[in-house]
Design an enzyme around this catalytic site. Sequence first.
Site, mmCIF file in Angstrom:
data_model
loop_
_atom_site.group_PDB
_atom_site.id
_atom_site.type_symbol
_atom_site.label_atom_id
_atom_site.label_comp_id
_atom_site.label_asym_id
_atom_site.label_seq_id
_atom_site.Cartn_x
_atom_site.Cartn_y
_atom_site.Cartn_z
ATOM 1 N N ASP A 67 29.057 21.356 -28.536
ATOM 2 C CA ASP A 67 29.229 20.768 -29.863
ATOM 3 C C ASP A 67 30.353 21.464 -30.625
ATOM 4 O O ASP A 67 30.881 22.492 -30.177
ATOM 5 C CB ASP A 67 27.914 20.825 -30.666
ATOM 6 C CG ASP A 67 27.167 22.141 -30.483
ATOM 7 O OD1 ASP A 67 27.827 23.173 -30.220
ATOM 8 O OD2 ASP A 67 25.942 22.148 -30.593
ATOM 9 N N ASN A 136 14.233 24.460 -35.203
ATOM 10 C CA ASN A 136 13.583 23.153 -35.348
ATOM 11 C C ASN A 136 13.528 22.387 -34.022
ATOM 12 O O ASN A 136 13.226 21.206 -34.004
ATOM 13 C CB ASN A 136 14.308 22.317 -36.411
ATOM 14 C CG ASN A 136 15.761 22.021 -36.029
ATOM 15 O OD1 ASN A 136 16.215 22.405 -34.955
ATOM 16 N ND2 ASN A 136 16.474 21.349 -36.911
ATOM 17 N N HIS A 138 16.109 21.825 -31.995
ATOM 18 C CA HIS A 138 17.312 21.094 -31.587
ATOM 19 C C HIS A 138 17.919 21.716 -30.326
ATOM 20 O O HIS A 138 17.764 22.905 -30.065
ATOM 21 C CB HIS A 138 18.328 20.951 -32.738
ATOM 22 C CG HIS A 138 19.103 22.183 -33.092
ATOM 23 N ND1 HIS A 138 19.683 22.356 -34.326
ATOM 24 C CD2 HIS A 138 19.419 23.303 -32.382
ATOM 25 C CE1 HIS A 138 20.318 23.511 -34.335
ATOM 26 N NE2 HIS A 138 20.167 24.101 -33.179
ATOM 27 N N GLU A 143 19.448 16.943 -33.640
ATOM 28 C CA GLU A 143 18.431 17.349 -34.605
ATOM 29 C C GLU A 143 17.173 16.483 -34.453
ATOM 30 O O GLU A 143 17.250 15.373 -33.910
ATOM 31 C CB GLU A 143 18.992 17.182 -36.028
ATOM 32 C CG GLU A 143 20.249 18.008 -36.307
ATOM 33 C CD GLU A 143 19.976 19.507 -36.500
ATOM 34 O OE1 GLU A 143 19.006 20.036 -35.884
ATOM 35 O OE2 GLU A 143 20.729 20.156 -37.226
HETATM 36 P P1 PGA Z 1 21.323 30.772 -32.022
HETATM 37 O O1 PGA Z 1 21.428 29.189 -32.142
HETATM 38 O O2 PGA Z 1 21.638 31.092 -30.598
HETATM 39 O O3 PGA Z 1 22.375 31.298 -32.952
HETATM 40 O O4 PGA Z 1 19.946 31.142 -32.403
HETATM 41 C C1 PGA Z 1 20.810 28.393 -31.186
HETATM 42 C C2 PGA Z 1 20.868 26.963 -31.621
HETATM 43 O O5 PGA Z 1 20.836 26.690 -32.826
HETATM 44 O O6 PGA Z 1 20.914 26.078 -30.752
#
Ligand code: PGA
Length: 249
Positions: A67, A136, A138, A143
């Site tokens: 992304d 959450n 995702h 999302e």
């Molecule tokens: P993080 O993010 O590795 O910074 O916890 C993971 C994500 O949001 O997919």
Amino acid sequence: MKMIVCRDYAQMSRRAALHVVTAIANNPTAVLGFPTGDTPRGMYRELINLYNDCGLDFSGITVFNLDEYAGLAPNDPGSYRGYMLENLFRHVNIPVESTFCPDSLCEDAELECRRYEKLISESGGIDLMVLGIGVNGHIGFNEPGNDFIDCTHLVELAPETIAANSRFFPSMDMVPRRALSVGIGTIMRSRAILILASGAAKAEAVQKALQGPVTPGHPASILKMHPDVSWVLAEGAESKLIQHQPGRS
Ligand code: PGA
């Protein structure tokens, strides 16, 4: 589905790097999907060490980023293109033309998403998709919502994602509100998936993904439907998993 619970973040990072190394050893022209965020930083450090110390060869692989924020220039330190350069690409021998990221400054997001998805399928599809998981649930920037979205698409980021990502920006106002992300279908079409989670803050998201129903309300839950998924957990990310004891329901 495989699940490995590691002693700590360092061990998780080494296990994850080993997984990537194996994919490259099995196929030196492998197509990989790579995430950003805090979780995979240690894995990238391990891969750089393996390049420096053991000559791990990245020259034949192709990398697609999961992304990118919409509207951030690729040289913006908060951009995911910038993250990949800093955390991996500029330290190893991967040719720049083999690294792809959605174009954050595109004028037509729909067109750019179609272009990105086409690039992935023209490359033969993703051999190994590496994922993190959001608090959450995702994956990529898919999302929670009412539907699983198949292909690369423009996303309005959820408030909890904006809050979680604010640590990477000087102020809350500067956190991008939109991103381009590969879709759930893009992820599920990958031949193998490696998903990493570290820290108790991810425990609920991990528990729901592994032990809850498959629902677009918790996007990572779809991974249960994939035939080759490895979860690598550490630092309490496994702490809310319900242990099923033999003989008990
Ligand atoms: P993080 O993010 O590795 O910074 O916890 C993971 C994500 O949001 O997919």
